[in-house]
Design an enzyme around this catalytic site. Structure first.
Site, PDB file in Angstrom:
ATOM      1  N   ARG A  78      -0.083  10.673  24.668  1.00 54.92           N
ATOM      2  CA  ARG A  78      -1.172  11.362  23.961  1.00 54.92           C
ATOM      3  C   ARG A  78      -1.108  12.875  24.171  1.00 54.92           C
ATOM      4  NH1 ARG A  78      -5.765   6.703  24.341  1.00 54.92           N
ATOM      5  NH2 ARG A  78      -5.216   5.880  22.299  1.00 54.92           N
TER       6      ARG A  78
ATOM      7  N   LYS B 288      -8.371 -12.144  17.057  1.00 61.76           N
ATOM      8  CA  LYS B 288      -9.440 -12.657  16.202  1.00 61.76           C
ATOM      9  C   LYS B 288      -9.367 -12.248  14.742  1.00 61.76           C
ATOM     10  CE  LYS B 288     -13.028 -12.058  19.602  1.00 61.76           C
ATOM     11  NZ  LYS B 288     -14.131 -11.136  19.540  1.00 61.76           N
TER      12      LYS B 288
ATOM     13  N   GLY C 141      -2.921   0.399  19.136  1.00 64.15           N
ATOM     14  CA  GLY C 141      -3.377  -0.692  19.990  1.00 64.15           C
ATOM     15  C   GLY C 141      -2.251  -1.450  20.671  1.00 64.15           C
TER      16      GLY C 141
ATOM     17  N   GLY D 136      -8.425   1.696  17.049  1.00 65.49           N
ATOM     18  CA  GLY D 136      -9.621   1.501  16.215  1.00 65.49           C
ATOM     19  C   GLY D 136      -9.587   2.363  14.963  1.00 65.49           C
TER      20      GLY D 136
END
Ligand code: AMP
Length: 398
Positions: free
Chosen positions: A38, A202, A355, A378
Site C-alpha cells: 500500500r 457467501k 481482498g 470492499g
C-alpha cells in the site's frame, strides 16, 4: 461510466499545501509493517507532488481504533518507512487529536517539497461519521485535497468526503486513476470473451456484483462456498457445505437470467470434500456435483479445474474476486491455485478485485503476471456492483 474528475495533473500545486488521503492501512506485527504494497501504491502521487513543489500533508486511517488514540495503531511506523522509501524525512505529526494548534504550526513551517504525515484519522470518533467539525479541521490545513485512497473510496468519511465540502479543489491521485482505469475499462469496454470469476464464502456478499456482471460478461464462473447455494438451487445434494437457504431462489433467478441472456454460467462439476472444516481433514474427490451426507465441499475438484482453466484460457478480459475454496488450508487450495495460474497465462487483461484473491495471487507468486491487482477489497466490489464510490463522486469535476 465516464470519468470526469480532476486529477493532480489538472491543477497547479507549486507552493500549495496539499492534503493527500492515502490508504496506509498496512498490516503490522509487533509494530513492524509486514507488507509495504500500500505504501508502494501511494508513491507515484507523493513523488509527483514533491517534484512539483507542493507542501505535502499525508493522512490515512490504520485499523479500527474506534475513535480513540491507540498507540499500537499509530501511523508512526508508516512515517519511518515512508522516509526510508522516499530517501528524505517524512515529519510525523504525533498528535492524538490528529489536527491541533501544534500540527498547524508544523504545517506553517513546511517548505515546498516537504512531507508531513498526520496521525491515524480514526483516532477521532467523528471520522467515520463524516462529521462537519473534523472535516473542517482537516480542510483548514490545506489549499487542495487529493484523494488517493482507493481502499476507502466506498466510505463517506471526514477524510474522504467531508473534507471536500470545505476545500475549493479536490482531485484524485494516480492510484485512484489507475484503479478506475483498469476496473472501469474491464467492465465497460471489455475485449471479448469477457469472463468473471466469483468465489469466496457467501452469495449474499456478492449479490449485486453477480447481477451487475451478468449484464456484461460472456461467461460467469462460480466457485468457493457460494457455489453450493447455486448447486442447491439446481437440485444437487450438497451435504453439509456452506449454504444460504434464503438465497436459493435468488440463485435460481440468476441462473435463469444467465440462460435467457446467453451467458455461460459455470458451476463446479466435482469437488474436494471433507468430513470437517479443518486443515487436517482428509481431502476426498467427488465423482460429480453431488456431495454425500456428512461431507462438505471445501474446494473445486480436478474436472472443474480443467473446465475453468479452459474457459479462462480463451478469455481476453478476466475479472476475479474470491477464492475457489478454503485456500488457507493447503489441501483445499488447488482450485484457487489453478485459477491464479490459468489467469497468469492469459494473453489479455487480467484484473484481480482485491481482498482474498489479491492476497492469494501475491502469495502464490503470480502477482506480477496480472494486469492489475486492485488495492481495495470492499471498494472494488462496490465498483463491480456498478455503484458510484462516494470518495470519488465528491471530487471536483473537470
Ligand atoms: P470472501 O471474503 O467472501 O471472498 O470469502 C473468502 C473466504 O471464503 C476465505 O476465507 C475462504 O476460506 C472461504 N471459502 C472459500 N470456499 C469455501 C468453502 N467451500 N467453504 C467454506 N468457506 C470457503
Amino acid at each position: 461510466m465516464k470519468f470526469n474528475k480532476k486529477t493532480i495533473e489538472d491543477i497547479q500545486v507549486k507552493g500549495k499545501k496539499v492534503l493527500v488521503r492515502c490508504d496506509f492501512n498496512v498490516p503490522l506485527s509487533e509494530g513492524a509493517i509486514t507488507d509495504v504494497n500500500r505504501l508502494v501504491g501511494a508513491m507515484p502521487t507523493i513523488n509527483y507532488l514533491i517534484k512539483n513543489g507542493a507542501k505535502v500533508i499525508l493522512c490515512s486511517h490504520l485499523g479500527k481504533p474506534n475513535g480513540e488514540p491507540r498507540p499500537e495503531l499509530s501511523l508512526a511506523p508508516v512515517a519511518k518507512k515512508l522516509s526510508e522509501m522516499l530517501g528524505s524525512e517524512v515529519v510525523f505529526a504525533a498528535d492524538s487529536n490528529v489536527v491541533s494548534d501544534n500540527v498547524k504550526s508544523e504545517v506553517a513551517k513546511m517548505k515546498d517539497g516537504d512531507v508531513l504525515l498526520l496521525e491515524n484519522t480514526r483516532y477521532r470518533k467523528e471520522e467515520t461519521k463524516n462529521s462537519e467539525n473534523f472535516s473542517k479541521e482537516l480542510a483548514s490545513l490545506a489549499d487542495i485535497f487529493v484523494n488517493d485512497a482507493f481502499g476507502t473510496a466506498h466510505r463517506a468519511h471526514c477524510s474522504t468526503v467531508g473534507v471536500t465540502q470545505f476545500i475549493e479543489t479536490s482531485v484524485c491521485g494516480y492510484l485512484i486513476q489507475k484503479e478506475l482505469k483498469f476496473l472501469g475499462e474491464a467492465v465497460d469496454q471489455p475485449v471479448r470473451p469477457f469472463v468473471a470469476i466469483l468465489g469466496g464464502a457467501k452469495v449474499s456478499d456478492k449479490i449485486d456484483v453477480i447481477a451487475n456482471l451478468l449484464e456484461k460478461v460472456d461467461t460467469l464462473i462460480i466457485g468457493g462456498g457460494m457455489a453450493f447455494t447455486f448447486l442447491k438451487a439446481g437440485g444437487y445434494s450438497i451435504g453439509s457445505s456452506l449454504v444460504e437457504e434464503d438465497k436459493v431462489e435468488y440463485a435460481k433467478d440468476m441462473m435463469q437470467r444467465a440462460e435467457a441472456k446467453g451467458v455461460k454460467f459455470l458451476l463446479p462439476v466435482d469437488h474436494i470434500v471433507a468430513d470437517r472444516f479443518s486443515a487436517e481433514a482428509k481431502p476426498v474427490v467427488t465423482d460429480n456435483q453431488n456431495i454425500p451426507d456428512g461431507y462438505m465441499g471445501l474446494d473445486i475438484g480436478p474436472k472443474t479445474c480443467e473446465i475453468y482453466k479452459g474457459a479462462i484460457s480463451i478469455a481476453k478480459t478476466i475479472i476475479w474476486n474470491g477464492p475457489m475454496g478454503v485456500f488457507e488450508f493447503a489441501n483445499f487450495a488447488k482450485g484457487t491455485i489453478a485459477v491464479a495460474e490459468g489467469m497468469s497465462k492469459v494473453d489479455g487483461t487480467t484484473v484481480i478485485g482485491g481482498g482474498d484473491s489479491a492476497a492469494a495471487v501475491n502469495q502464490l507468486g503470480f502477482g506480477d503476471k496480472m494486469t492489475h491487482i486492485s488495492t481495495g477489497g470492499g471498494a472494488s466490489l462496490e465498483f463491480l456492483e456498478g455503484k458510484l464510490l462516494p470518495g470519488i463522486e465528491a471530487l471536483t469535476n473537470k
